[in-house]
Design a protein around this motif. Structure first.
Motif, PDB file in Angstrom:
ATOM      1  N   LEU A   1     -23.704 -19.796 -46.590  1.00 30.42           N
ATOM      2  CA  LEU A   1     -22.417 -19.099 -46.695  1.00 30.42           C
ATOM      3  C   LEU A   1     -21.221 -20.045 -46.829  1.00 30.42           C
ATOM      4  O   LEU A   1     -20.098 -19.577 -47.030  1.00 30.42           O
ATOM      5  N   SER A  49     -22.234 -12.652 -55.859  1.00 31.98           N
ATOM      6  CA  SER A  49     -21.682 -12.993 -54.544  1.00 31.98           C
ATOM      7  C   SER A  49     -22.756 -13.488 -53.594  1.00 31.98           C
ATOM      8  O   SER A  49     -23.852 -13.885 -53.999  1.00 31.98           O
ATOM      9  N   TRP A  50     -22.414 -13.417 -52.302  1.00 31.94           N
ATOM     10  CA  TRP A  50     -23.328 -13.815 -51.225  1.00 31.94           C
ATOM     11  C   TRP A  50     -24.562 -12.910 -51.170  1.00 31.94           C
ATOM     12  O   TRP A  50     -25.543 -13.233 -50.500  1.00 31.94           O
ATOM     13  N   TYR A  51     -24.519 -11.782 -51.877  1.00 33.64           N
ATOM     14  CA  TYR A  51     -25.678 -10.886 -51.871  1.00 33.64           C
ATOM     15  C   TYR A  51     -26.834 -11.411 -52.715  1.00 33.64           C
ATOM     16  O   TYR A  51     -27.915 -10.813 -52.735  1.00 33.64           O
ATOM     17  N   ALA A 107     -30.569 -12.601 -43.407  1.00 33.74           N
ATOM     18  CA  ALA A 107     -29.297 -12.565 -44.132  1.00 33.74           C
ATOM     19  C   ALA A 107     -28.574 -11.229 -43.993  1.00 33.74           C
ATOM     20  O   ALA A 107     -27.341 -11.188 -44.030  1.00 33.74           O
ATOM     21  N   GLU A 156     -26.344 -11.608 -41.131  1.00 30.96           N
ATOM     22  CA  GLU A 156     -25.357 -12.656 -41.400  1.00 30.96           C
ATOM     23  C   GLU A 156     -24.260 -12.153 -42.325  1.00 30.96           C
ATOM     24  O   GLU A 156     -23.068 -12.436 -42.118  1.00 30.96           O
ATOM     25  N   LEU A 157     -24.634 -11.387 -43.336  1.00 33.41           N
ATOM     26  CA  LEU A 157     -23.649 -10.878 -44.288  1.00 33.41           C
ATOM     27  C   LEU A 157     -22.781  -9.797 -43.661  1.00 33.41           C
ATOM     28  O   LEU A 157     -21.574  -9.708 -43.940  1.00 33.41           O
ATOM     29  N   PHE A 169     -20.258 -11.640 -41.590  1.00 32.84           N
ATOM     30  CA  PHE A 169     -19.309 -12.289 -42.496  1.00 32.84           C
ATOM     31  C   PHE A 169     -18.215 -11.305 -42.909  1.00 32.84           C
ATOM     32  O   PHE A 169     -17.008 -11.579 -42.808  1.00 32.84           O
ATOM     33  N   GLU A 170     -18.623 -10.123 -43.348  1.00 31.77           N
ATOM     34  CA  GLU A 170     -17.649  -9.128 -43.807  1.00 31.77           C
ATOM     35  C   GLU A 170     -16.872  -8.507 -42.654  1.00 31.77           C
ATOM     36  O   GLU A 170     -15.686  -8.162 -42.806  1.00 31.77           O
ATOM     37  N   THR A 197     -26.300  -2.858 -45.633  1.00 28.92           N
ATOM     38  CA  THR A 197     -25.010  -3.571 -45.600  1.00 28.92           C
ATOM     39  C   THR A 197     -23.828  -2.681 -45.955  1.00 28.92           C
ATOM     40  O   THR A 197     -22.698  -3.176 -46.032  1.00 28.92           O
TER      41      THR A 197
END
Length: 489
Positions: A342, A361-363, A383, A386-387, A390-391, A455
């Motif tokens: 990230l 993106s990070w996806y 992940a 983690e995502l 992050f958001e 997510t």
């Protein structure tokens, strides 16, 4: 956890210190040299209720290690560039690459305690800071980084003596107003420091609490601990981070993608009328967001040839180029591979009032990396959490987050591929991999469905857009972005 248990009055004589130091320093330098060719970085967090001890220890590290291999950051006073971004942006961007040692003075631990005491952030906010800190440390350790956390503690009585000596001493260390603030709030610092340590203690990133009254004792304990941690890590001892199991669905969830009406279209006359109207509206909202310091993050994902680029171009057409930045994401560079996954995305967070647009993106971690086998099952499974974290940090800071998945069917994708091959300015967009990926369509659909289900969040929603008709997709993107900004502003 109770700091009173560490107030033992431990001391180390000068004779013993001088006897043990030479061999220890050689060991540390050799370990630092070996680290240069290792596939991980070391991050040392120095925190405590004794500012002088923290700064002295940091200086000593630059003396005992080769400073050319150290990346040191002091996180005590907030800088203007940090205030406009989520809190952990400053820590992510200062992470050391593989082969180096990073030293963070204060860091995320300092901010959590200081905010709780000085700004009365509240119990819930403090708990949330600890959760983010624990998640941060888990992500770093999962990427291979070795984290050493040191808390230097002095009793209130010892700090009072330290300040009294500083007031009488016209040379050497001088106390600052900040040191008096620490003494004034020392009881609270101990209280919330204990809570912080308890909330962020883990097998993968344990705390070392050291009584800091005696300098020689302090330095010897810390540097021997560093030696042991470095030697163990270089020998292959890797603490496994906590991998939370994926939440089980109560029943087999319906496929979000298969519920889309792929036949929806926009009336050509309506498109010609609505497009400029929505673009003017977004232009006004972007200026208002700039004036109010509201940042925006927009994520565009979709199947190959789904129209992400075209949607982005229509989205920004009426917006001042000074207010947005479009970041295309492709295979990671050598520098990016030397940092946690990230890291490159955190560095792209927009300043207050600006718009960051990500074309992919990070996806990618839970999509292409999952399907193509570039990420292990443990990595892409971990992940999801983690995502989400992050958001959550973005939106807790006040950032508007909107995510778009543009979906086309296989027939429309093939038509667009063939059209690209015969369009001079689009030929660069088509590669053999695009055709190869069509053979894994069902695998990608399954990965996308799980990504959407795990997510999607009220604060960071996914917008699923049927994109067989480009005009319909572009209008839907504009409407969603305008609606999100209107709700925030």
């Amino acid at each position: 956890m109770n700091f009173d248990n560490f107030e033992t009055g431990a001391e180390l004589s000068r004779e013993e210190f001088d006897q043990r130091t030479p061999d220890l320093r050689v060991e540390l330098l050799n370990l630092q040299f070996d680290l240069r060719s290792a596939d991980f970085a070391v991050l040392i967090l120095i925190m405590g209720d004794d500012r002088r001890a923290c700064e002295e220890l940091t200086d000593r590290m630059h003396e005992w290690f080769d400073p050319r291999g150290l990346d040191t950051e002091a996180f005590l006073d907030e800088r203007e560039e940090e205030l406009g971004r989520p809190l952990f942006w400053r820590y992510w961007r200062a992470l050391p690459p593989k082969g180096r040692i990073g030293i963070h003075l204060g860091g995320w631990a300092y901010h959590a305690v200081a905010e709780r005491i000085l700004t009365k952030g509240g119990k819930r906010r403090f708990a949330r800071r600890c959760e983010h800190a624990r998640a941060f440390e888990c992500v770093l350790t999962a990427s291979g980084m070795s984290i050493v956390k040191v808390w230097l503690h002095s009793s209130t009585k010892a700090l009072e003596k330290q300040l009294d000596r500083a007031d009488k001493n016209t040379h050497g260390w001088r106390a600052r107003e900040y040191d008096r603030t620490i003494l004034e709030h020392h009881g609270k610092i101990e209280k919330y420091g204990e809570h912080l340590i308890e909330g962020t203690e883990s097998d993968w990133a344990p705390w070392l609490v050291v009584e800091s009254t005696d300098k020689r004792h302090r330095d010897m304990v810390v540097f021997e601990h560093l030696r042991d941690r470095l030697a163990g890590r270089l020998a292959g001892a890797v603490p496994a981070p906590f991998d939370p199991p994926l939440e089980a669905h109560a029943s087999e969830p319906a496929s979000p993608l298969r519920q889309l009406d792929m036949g929806v279209t926009a009336d050509p006359a309506e498109y010609e009328k609505e497009l400029p109207r929505l673009q003017r509206r977004l232009s006004d909202l972007a200026r208002e967001a700039r004036d109010k310091g509201v940042s925006t993050v927009l994520v565009f994902e979709g199947m190959d040839a789904a129209g992400k680029g075209g949607a982005i171009r229509r989205l920004v057409r009426g917006v001042s180029a000074a207010l947005y930045r479009v970041t295309p994401i492709s295979a990671p560079t050598e520098v990016e591979r030397a940092h946690p996954y990230l890291w490159c995305f955190w560095r792209q967070m927009p300043r207050a009032g600006e718009i960051a647009i990500f074309d992919r993106s990070w996806y990618g971690r839970v999509l292409v990396e999952r399907v193509e086998g570039f990420a292990t099952q443990a990595e892409w499974t971990r992940a999801f959490g983690e995502l989400r974290d992050f958001e959550a940090q973005m939106t807790e800071h006040g950032t508007v987050v909107a995510k778009f998945w543009l979906q086309i069917d296989t027939d429309e994708q093939l038509r667009r591929f063939e059209a690209r091959e015969h369009t001079p300015y689009k030929k660069y967009k088509i590669t053999d991999d695009d055709y190869r990926n069509r053979g894994r369509w069902d695998e990608y659909v399954a990965a996308v469905d799980e990504m959407l289900l795990r997510t999607d969040a009220k604060h960071a929603p996914w917008h699923l857009i049927a994109a067989n008709d480009k005009h319909h997709a572009r209008l839907e993107v504009l409407r969603a972005v305008c609606k999100a900004l209107e709700a925030k502003l």
